[in-house]
Design a protein around this motif. Sequence first.
Motif, PDB file in Angstrom:
ATOM      1  N   GLN A  65       0.808  -1.214   0.000  1.00  0.00           N
ATOM      2  CA  GLN A  65       0.000   0.000   0.000  1.00  0.00           C
ATOM      3  C   GLN A  65       0.847   1.273   0.000  1.00  0.00           C
ATOM      4  O   GLN A  65       0.513   2.255   0.642  1.00  0.00           O
ATOM      5  N   LEU A  66       1.947   1.291  -0.725  1.00  0.00           N
ATOM      6  CA  LEU A  66       2.819   2.457  -0.738  1.00  0.00           C
ATOM      7  C   LEU A  66       2.199   3.637  -1.467  1.00  0.00           C
ATOM      8  O   LEU A  66       2.742   4.736  -1.430  1.00  0.00           O
ATOM      9  N   SER A  67       1.068   3.416  -2.126  1.00  0.00           N
ATOM     10  CA  SER A  67       0.387   4.506  -2.826  1.00  0.00           C
ATOM     11  C   SER A  67      -0.518   5.302  -1.891  1.00  0.00           C
ATOM     12  O   SER A  67      -1.052   6.343  -2.276  1.00  0.00           O
ATOM     13  N   LEU A  68      -0.700   4.838  -0.657  1.00  0.00           N
ATOM     14  CA  LEU A  68      -1.640   5.463   0.260  1.00  0.00           C
ATOM     15  C   LEU A  68      -1.320   6.922   0.551  1.00  0.00           C
ATOM     16  O   LEU A  68      -0.177   7.278   0.815  1.00  0.00           O
ATOM     17  N   LYS A  69      -2.385   7.747   0.532  1.00  0.00           N
ATOM     18  CA  LYS A  69      -2.267   9.151   0.918  1.00  0.00           C
ATOM     19  C   LYS A  69      -2.868   9.383   2.311  1.00  0.00           C
ATOM     20  O   LYS A  69      -2.434  10.269   3.039  1.00  0.00           O
ATOM     21  N   SER A  70      -3.866   8.587   2.649  1.00  0.00           N
ATOM     22  CA  SER A  70      -4.462   8.689   3.986  1.00  0.00           C
ATOM     23  C   SER A  70      -4.895   7.312   4.462  1.00  0.00           C
ATOM     24  O   SER A  70      -5.357   6.491   3.661  1.00  0.00           O
ATOM     25  N   GLU A  71      -4.714   7.075   5.763  1.00  0.00           N
ATOM     26  CA  GLU A  71      -5.143   5.811   6.357  1.00  0.00           C
ATOM     27  C   GLU A  71      -5.764   6.121   7.705  1.00  0.00           C
ATOM     28  O   GLU A  71      -5.122   6.704   8.581  1.00  0.00           O
ATOM     29  N   ILE A  72      -7.031   5.754   7.857  1.00  0.00           N
ATOM     30  CA  ILE A  72      -7.779   6.069   9.069  1.00  0.00           C
ATOM     31  C   ILE A  72      -8.339   4.796   9.684  1.00  0.00           C
ATOM     32  O   ILE A  72      -9.009   4.012   9.017  1.00  0.00           O
ATOM     33  N   MET A  73      -8.034   4.596  10.966  1.00  0.00           N
ATOM     34  CA  MET A  73      -8.671   3.526  11.737  1.00  0.00           C
ATOM     35  C   MET A  73      -9.293   4.205  12.948  1.00  0.00           C
ATOM     36  O   MET A  73      -8.588   4.703  13.826  1.00  0.00           O
ATOM     37  N   ARG A  74     -10.623   4.221  12.991  1.00  0.00           N
ATOM     38  CA  ARG A  74     -11.340   4.964  14.022  1.00  0.00           C
ATOM     39  C   ARG A  74     -12.345   4.041  14.709  1.00  0.00           C
ATOM     40  O   ARG A  74     -13.182   3.427  14.060  1.00  0.00           O
ATOM     41  N   ASN A  75     -12.218   3.942  16.018  1.00  0.00           N
ATOM     42  CA  ASN A  75     -13.086   3.048  16.799  1.00  0.00           C
ATOM     43  C   ASN A  75     -12.994   1.617  16.280  1.00  0.00           C
ATOM     44  O   ASN A  75     -13.986   0.987  15.925  1.00  0.00           O
ATOM     45  N   VAL A  76     -11.760   1.127  16.264  1.00  0.00           N
ATOM     46  CA  VAL A  76     -11.487  -0.240  15.813  1.00  0.00           C
ATOM     47  C   VAL A  76     -10.961  -1.056  16.985  1.00  0.00           C
ATOM     48  O   VAL A  76     -10.094  -0.610  17.724  1.00  0.00           O
ATOM     49  N   SER A  77     -11.487  -2.255  17.151  1.00  0.00           N
ATOM     50  CA  SER A  77     -11.048  -3.159  18.212  1.00  0.00           C
ATOM     51  C   SER A  77     -10.266  -4.318  17.615  1.00  0.00           C
ATOM     52  O   SER A  77     -10.691  -4.916  16.623  1.00  0.00           O
ATOM     53  N   PHE A  78      -9.113  -4.608  18.226  1.00  0.00           N
ATOM     54  CA  PHE A  78      -8.331  -5.783  17.848  1.00  0.00           C
ATOM     55  C   PHE A  78      -8.578  -6.875  18.878  1.00  0.00           C
ATOM     56  O   PHE A  78      -8.432  -6.653  20.078  1.00  0.00           O
ATOM     57  N   VAL A  79      -8.962  -8.054  18.428  1.00  0.00           N
ATOM     58  CA  VAL A  79      -9.178  -9.191  19.319  1.00  0.00           C
ATOM     59  C   VAL A  79      -8.252 -10.320  18.880  1.00  0.00           C
ATOM     60  O   VAL A  79      -8.358 -10.816  17.750  1.00  0.00           O
ATOM     61  N   PHE A  80      -7.334 -10.700  19.758  1.00  0.00           N
ATOM     62  CA  PHE A  80      -6.404 -11.791  19.457  1.00  0.00           C
ATOM     63  C   PHE A  80      -6.915 -13.064  20.124  1.00  0.00           C
ATOM     64  O   PHE A  80      -6.948 -13.158  21.351  1.00  0.00           O
ATOM     65  N   SER A  81      -7.336 -14.025  19.319  1.00  0.00           N
ATOM     66  CA  SER A  81      -7.874 -15.267  19.854  1.00  0.00           C
ATOM     67  C   SER A  81      -6.763 -16.239  20.219  1.00  0.00           C
ATOM     68  O   SER A  81      -5.647 -16.166  19.693  1.00  0.00           O
ATOM     69  N   GLU A  82      -7.083 -17.167  21.135  1.00  0.00           N
ATOM     70  CA  GLU A  82      -6.166 -18.233  21.544  1.00  0.00           C
ATOM     71  C   GLU A  82      -4.817 -17.685  22.002  1.00  0.00           C
ATOM     72  O   GLU A  82      -3.776 -18.289  21.769  1.00  0.00           O
TER      73      GLU A  82
END
Length: 291
Positions: A65-82
């Motif tokens: 994704q080196l072409s990206l101009k903007s990257e937004i992660m808003r109200n995101v939850s990461f859940v790692f199982s096991e």
Amino acid sequence: MAGSYVAKFNIRGCLLVEDYKFHDSGLSVELTTDVTLEDCVIKINSYEYVKNQIENLSARNCDEQLSLKSEIMRNVSFVFSEYNKTLLSEVLQDAGVSGETFAQSLLKAEENCIYENMTYYERSFINPNSGMHNDPHSQTLYKMPNLRVYNFSSNSLLEVPSTSKTIRYYYPSLEILDLSNNNVEEISFSALNSSLSTTPLYIDLRNNNISSVSENLVQEFLENDVIVDLRNNPIMCDCSSVSLKKYLVWISTTWPKWTKTAKDVTCSQPSELADKLLSGLDDQILCSIQT
């Protein structure tokens, strides 16, 4: 769908399950410029994640994704199982890789990535929900030479993210670092050398738990054209805050655009100075406070 023809992704209310056993080269995002994930949950299998990273340590390269101009992660939850530290350690041991080597290899690979086009990067309201990933902000070490805005607001951070401490190195063009609405108690930065940037840097630290700023750090802000917004923090006003007061006056006179930022910083402690504007207090009054 050939992702290479999609310039913008805007995904809300999603559940994403990482599958490291599946890869479709047709889903390339090499031409994607803007990505937004909002109100999403990302589920990751801890074992599969570690195994995948070990298998690809020697072949790791930058994301496509080196072409990206903007990257937004808003109200995101990461859940790692096991997730289990003992079993994950066994996975590393079976592969003949120490935990330290594993971590350093990942960081080294990330540091070699250069996102030339990125101008806006946001990680706000992030909930890692896992001991394995309890500081997602320290994981991003990509160099973004043209980044203008870096938003880490509203993450319950207790300290300045490690990647933000060397902001001039990773983000020499940065104009706004948003750390507002967190639980930061102490400010810690390094490599604020203004010679690496052509613009002043505004650091938004509103609504945190900062009570004081050291004289040495104030001097570094002065020398490197850094504007720090300390409104709505429990500032302790005494003789040690004289340098901070002078810094606020400097902001108002040197950068009129940020006058309100400086003039509206109020004292929280002691009680006799509560709600008074720090920039308007005489040094003699501040130094008469008994602490």
